[in-house]
Design an enzyme around this catalytic site. Sequence first.
Site, mmCIF file in Angstrom:
data_model
loop_
_atom_site.group_PDB
_atom_site.id
_atom_site.type_symbol
_atom_site.label_atom_id
_atom_site.label_comp_id
_atom_site.label_asym_id
_atom_site.label_seq_id
_atom_site.Cartn_x
_atom_site.Cartn_y
_atom_site.Cartn_z
ATOM 1 N N HIS A 23 0.877 -1.171 0.000
ATOM 2 C CA HIS A 23 0.000 0.000 0.000
ATOM 3 C C HIS A 23 0.910 1.216 0.000
ATOM 4 O O HIS A 23 1.973 1.199 0.614
ATOM 5 C CB HIS A 23 -0.912 0.005 1.237
ATOM 6 N N HIS A 35 -3.317 9.252 1.354
ATOM 7 C CA HIS A 35 -3.326 8.010 0.581
ATOM 8 C C HIS A 35 -4.702 7.776 -0.010
ATOM 9 O O HIS A 35 -5.695 8.363 0.412
ATOM 10 C CB HIS A 35 -2.876 6.828 1.446
ATOM 11 N N CYS A 113 -3.451 3.057 -5.465
ATOM 12 C CA CYS A 113 -2.764 3.940 -4.522
ATOM 13 C C CYS A 113 -1.348 4.285 -4.976
ATOM 14 O O CYS A 113 -0.865 5.390 -4.718
ATOM 15 C CB CYS A 113 -2.745 3.321 -3.119
#
Length: 162
Positions: A23, A35, A113
């Site tokens: 991530h 994010h 992301c």
Amino acid sequence: MASGGTQLKVGDLIEISRFGYEHWAIYVGKGYVVHLAPPSEVAGAGVSSIMSIVADRAIVKKELLSVVAGGDKYRVNNKHDDKYEPLPPNKIIQQAEKMVGKEIPYSVTHDNCEHFVNALRYGVSRSDQVTEALTAAGVAAAFFGVAGLIGMVLARSKREKQ
């Protein structure tokens, strides 16, 4: 500080190791990151985060890095600094802050992301995770295709000998 003792700087890309994927977030100062989080993305969530594969929308969030990372390891990874000129830190923060709270299109293959944070830091939307996964899938397909072809030739050769 990132795990490993690195001092975080505004605009740093933060790679957070999740179960089966990474991530990504961007550091905006004072312990906070921005994010892109699909609705199923939960800090340290592991299996439930895998549900982000089917999400088509995500929310831009500003949260403490410690909360986003949870118990997962993370590190600064500005891996494209040798290829792209990072935007000035104040511009990165300005763009990131302007996006917070917005729901935007999400796709695990072209709007994830990693694409999001690379666009903020470099002005270039890209995801090496996707590129590497597609390359690996292509190599595997080629391998199995060649293996299947060899199997067919060997089976045919065996039939002809009988």
